[in-house]
Design a protein around this motif. Structure first.
Motif, PDB file in Angstrom:
ATOM      1  N   ASP A  14      39.514  54.333  35.446  1.00 34.97           N
ATOM      2  CA  ASP A  14      39.049  52.855  34.899  1.00 34.97           C
ATOM      3  C   ASP A  14      39.500  51.813  36.136  1.00 34.97           C
ATOM      4  OD1 ASP A  14      37.941  53.772  32.982  1.00 34.97           O
ATOM      5  OD2 ASP A  14      39.559  53.020  31.582  1.00 34.97           O
ATOM      6  N   ARG A  15      40.961  51.823  36.541  1.00 35.24           N
ATOM      7  CA  ARG A  15      41.553  51.106  37.694  1.00 35.24           C
ATOM      8  C   ARG A  15      40.778  51.048  38.800  1.00 35.24           C
ATOM      9  NH1 ARG A  15      46.475  51.625  35.454  1.00 35.24           N
ATOM     10  NH2 ARG A  15      46.920  53.588  36.764  1.00 35.24           N
ATOM     11  N   THR A  16      40.513  52.277  39.436  1.00 38.87           N
ATOM     12  CA  THR A  16      39.755  52.505  40.524  1.00 38.87           C
ATOM     13  C   THR A  16      38.281  51.975  40.551  1.00 38.87           C
ATOM     14  OG1 THR A  16      40.984  54.705  40.914  1.00 38.87           O
ATOM     15  CG2 THR A  16      39.065  54.358  42.144  1.00 38.87           C
ATOM     16  N   ALA A  17      37.504  52.048  39.589  1.00 36.53           N
ATOM     17  CA  ALA A  17      36.400  51.614  39.217  1.00 36.53           C
ATOM     18  C   ALA A  17      36.478  50.195  39.210  1.00 36.53           C
ATOM     19  CB  ALA A  17      35.609  51.845  38.175  1.00 36.53           C
ATOM     20  N   ARG A  18      37.517  49.625  38.597  1.00 35.48           N
ATOM     21  CA  ARG A  18      37.707  48.079  38.748  1.00 35.48           C
ATOM     22  C   ARG A  18      37.865  47.463  40.171  1.00 35.48           C
ATOM     23  NH1 ARG A  18      40.372  48.762  33.593  1.00 35.48           N
ATOM     24  NH2 ARG A  18      42.177  48.330  34.945  1.00 35.48           N
ATOM     25  N   SER A  19      38.773  48.159  40.847  1.00 35.73           N
ATOM     26  CA  SER A  19      39.325  47.632  41.936  1.00 35.73           C
ATOM     27  C   SER A  19      38.487  47.048  43.040  1.00 35.73           C
ATOM     28  CB  SER A  19      40.025  48.803  42.551  1.00 35.73           C
ATOM     29  OG  SER A  19      40.830  48.215  43.951  1.00 35.73           O
ATOM     30  N   PRO A  20      37.317  47.370  43.341  1.00 34.13           N
ATOM     31  CA  PRO A  20      36.287  46.438  44.179  1.00 34.13           C
ATOM     32  C   PRO A  20      35.709  45.563  43.756  1.00 34.13           C
ATOM     33  CG  PRO A  20      35.933  49.088  44.144  1.00 34.13           C
ATOM     34  CD  PRO A  20      36.856  48.741  42.969  1.00 34.13           C
ATOM     35  N   LYS A  21      35.408  45.332  42.214  1.00 36.76           N
ATOM     36  CA  LYS A  21      35.323  44.321  41.613  1.00 36.76           C
ATOM     37  C   LYS A  21      36.144  43.231  41.517  1.00 36.76           C
ATOM     38  CE  LYS A  21      32.091  47.290  38.903  1.00 36.76           C
ATOM     39  NZ  LYS A  21      32.157  47.909  37.555  1.00 36.76           N
ATOM     40  N   LEU A  22      37.345  43.527  41.524  1.00 36.05           N
ATOM     41  CA  LEU A  22      38.389  42.592  41.290  1.00 36.05           C
ATOM     42  C   LEU A  22      38.640  42.041  42.793  1.00 36.05           C
ATOM     43  CD1 LEU A  22      41.151  44.433  39.029  1.00 36.05           C
ATOM     44  CD2 LEU A  22      39.881  42.283  38.553  1.00 36.05           C
ATOM     45  N   LEU A  23      38.532  42.730  43.850  1.00 33.80           N
ATOM     46  CA  LEU A  23      38.696  42.400  45.190  1.00 33.80           C
ATOM     47  C   LEU A  23      37.516  41.484  45.552  1.00 33.80           C
ATOM     48  CD1 LEU A  23      40.108  42.507  47.906  1.00 33.80           C
ATOM     49  CD2 LEU A  23      38.934  44.730  48.448  1.00 33.80           C
ATOM     50  N   ALA A  24      36.397  41.772  45.198  1.00 32.11           N
ATOM     51  CA  ALA A  24      35.280  40.932  45.286  1.00 32.11           C
ATOM     52  C   ALA A  24      35.375  39.777  44.531  1.00 32.11           C
ATOM     53  CB  ALA A  24      33.889  41.593  44.805  1.00 32.11           C
ATOM     54  N   GLY A  25      35.848  39.653  43.720  1.00 32.15           N
ATOM     55  CA  GLY A  25      35.945  38.441  42.631  1.00 32.15           C
ATOM     56  C   GLY A  25      37.006  37.575  43.495  1.00 32.15           C
ATOM     57  N   LEU A  26      38.197  38.147  43.790  1.00 31.16           N
ATOM     58  CA  LEU A  26      39.249  37.435  44.643  1.00 31.16           C
ATOM     59  C   LEU A  26      38.474  36.664  45.818  1.00 31.16           C
ATOM     60  CD1 LEU A  26      42.425  36.927  45.090  1.00 31.16           C
ATOM     61  CD2 LEU A  26      42.165  38.800  46.704  1.00 31.16           C
ATOM     62  N   LEU A  27      37.887  37.551  46.632  1.00 29.04           N
ATOM     63  CA  LEU A  27      37.320  36.933  47.847  1.00 29.04           C
ATOM     64  C   LEU A  27      36.160  35.779  47.291  1.00 29.04           C
ATOM     65  CD1 LEU A  27      36.527  40.226  49.651  1.00 29.04           C
ATOM     66  CD2 LEU A  27      37.815  38.469  50.432  1.00 29.04           C
ATOM     67  N   ALA A  28      35.439  36.056  46.272  1.00 30.13           N
ATOM     68  CA  ALA A  28      34.486  34.851  46.061  1.00 30.13           C
ATOM     69  C   ALA A  28      34.987  33.766  45.625  1.00 30.13           C
ATOM     70  CB  ALA A  28      33.620  35.583  44.878  1.00 30.13           C
ATOM     71  N   GLY A  29      36.201  33.909  44.701  1.00 27.71           N
ATOM     72  CA  GLY A  29      36.885  32.679  44.401  1.00 27.71           C
ATOM     73  C   GLY A  29      37.360  31.968  45.367  1.00 27.71           C
ATOM     74  N   ALA A  30      38.168  32.422  46.459  1.00 26.15           N
ATOM     75  CA  ALA A  30      38.650  31.998  47.504  1.00 26.15           C
ATOM     76  C   ALA A  30      37.513  31.307  48.345  1.00 26.15           C
ATOM     77  CB  ALA A  30      39.499  33.111  48.435  1.00 26.15           C
ATOM     78  N   GLY A  31      36.392  31.969  48.597  1.00 28.53           N
ATOM     79  CA  GLY A  31      35.450  31.448  49.145  1.00 28.53           C
ATOM     80  C   GLY A  31      34.802  30.225  48.657  1.00 28.53           C
ATOM     81  N   VAL A  32      34.725  30.100  47.384  1.00 25.61           N
ATOM     82  CA  VAL A  32      34.016  29.043  46.728  1.00 25.61           C
ATOM     83  C   VAL A  32      35.366  27.823  46.924  1.00 25.61           C
ATOM     84  CG1 VAL A  32      33.622  27.963  44.421  1.00 25.61           C
ATOM     85  CG2 VAL A  32      32.557  30.212  45.036  1.00 25.61           C
ATOM     86  N   LEU A  33      36.571  28.106  46.659  1.00 26.01           N
ATOM     87  CA  LEU A  33      37.408  27.004  46.885  1.00 26.01           C
ATOM     88  C   LEU A  33      37.365  26.495  48.119  1.00 26.01           C
ATOM     89  CD1 LEU A  33      40.548  28.764  44.776  1.00 26.01           C
ATOM     90  CD2 LEU A  33      39.156  26.622  44.327  1.00 26.01           C
ATOM     91  N   HIS A  34      37.207  27.302  49.327  1.00 24.73           N
ATOM     92  CA  HIS A  34      37.044  26.503  50.808  1.00 24.73           C
ATOM     93  C   HIS A  34      36.024  25.331  50.568  1.00 24.73           C
ATOM     94  CE1 HIS A  34      39.517  30.101  51.874  1.00 24.73           C
ATOM     95  NE2 HIS A  34      39.335  29.405  53.095  1.00 24.73           N
ATOM     96  N   PHE A  35      34.932  25.637  49.806  1.00 23.67           N
ATOM     97  CA  PHE A  35      33.950  24.479  49.960  1.00 23.67           C
ATOM     98  C   PHE A  35      34.332  23.496  48.797  1.00 23.67           C
ATOM     99  CE2 PHE A  35      31.956  28.018  51.833  1.00 23.67           C
ATOM    100  CZ  PHE A  35      31.307  27.520  52.891  1.00 23.67           C
ATOM    101  N   ALA A  36      34.793  23.901  47.557  1.00 23.79           N
ATOM    102  CA  ALA A  36      34.968  23.070  46.534  1.00 23.79           C
ATOM    103  C   ALA A  36      36.208  22.036  46.642  1.00 23.79           C
ATOM    104  CB  ALA A  36      35.381  23.702  44.959  1.00 23.79           C
ATOM    105  N   VAL A  37      37.266  22.435  47.234  1.00 26.02           N
ATOM    106  CA  VAL A  37      38.479  21.802  47.812  1.00 26.02           C
ATOM    107  C   VAL A  37      39.036  22.207  49.088  1.00 26.02           C
ATOM    108  CG1 VAL A  37      39.391  21.111  45.384  1.00 26.02           C
ATOM    109  CG2 VAL A  37      39.895  23.158  46.359  1.00 26.02           C
ATOM    110  N   PRO A  38      38.451  21.709  50.029  1.00 29.80           N
ATOM    111  CA  PRO A  38      38.563  22.244  51.483  1.00 29.80           C
ATOM    112  C   PRO A  38      39.968  21.845  52.010  1.00 29.80           C
ATOM    113  CG  PRO A  38      36.778  20.582  51.490  1.00 29.80           C
ATOM    114  CD  PRO A  38      37.104  20.888  49.984  1.00 29.80           C
ATOM    115  N   LYS A  39      40.290  20.462  51.762  1.00 32.04           N
ATOM    116  CA  LYS A  39      41.395  19.779  52.453  1.00 32.04           C
ATOM    117  C   LYS A  39      42.864  20.741  52.452  1.00 32.04           C
ATOM    118  CE  LYS A  39      43.725  15.623  53.003  1.00 32.04           C
ATOM    119  NZ  LYS A  39      43.551  14.046  52.737  1.00 32.04           N
TER     120      LYS A  39
END
Length: 136
Positions: A14-39
């Protein structure tokens, strides 16, 4: 196999199957933050880089969103996860810049900036592990 071993194997799967999704979520969240609050991201861009800090902030946000999409999709996961590991290595100088720039800030901020430095290694290893498992 015993029931305990079966349950442990199931949890690991279960952890192995979730791991790529969690990594993708972390990257997506950070990517969005770069535009939402860039300063805050602008302040971590090493001054030695050419161009504007905001341009680098947006470029890294686009890269994180693209990497998130690649890691999320099984067909591109291996290559995207390897690129993610390289990206995490590449942004390490920004974390160093932040630690240097924040050395005179209040203790909680200085601690947060310093704590980011050793946290980069687990992120790199996580992305490498996602790539390794995707190659199976």
């Amino acid at each position: 196999m015993s029931r305990t071993a079966d349950r442990t194997a199931d949890r690991t799967a279960d952890r192995t199957a979730r791991s790529p999704k969690l990594l993708a979520g972390l990257l997506a969240g950070a990517g969005v933050l770069h535009f939402a609050v860039p300063k805050p991201f602008d302040t971590t861009v090493p001054r030695a880089l050419p161009g504007s800090a905001r341009g680098w902030t947006y470029a890294s946000g686009v890269a994180e969103l693209a990497l998130a999409a690649g890691v999320a999709h099984p067909r591109t996961r291996r290559v995207a996860a390897l690129a993610t590991a390289a990206f995490f290595v590449g942004v390490f100088p920004a974390n160093v810049q932040m630690a240097v720039d924040w050395r005179h800030r209040p203790a909680p901020l200085k601690t947060a900036a310093l704590a980011r430095l050793p946290l980069q290694a687990p992120l790199i290893l996580w992305a490498r592990d996602v790539a390794r498992r995707a190659g199976r």
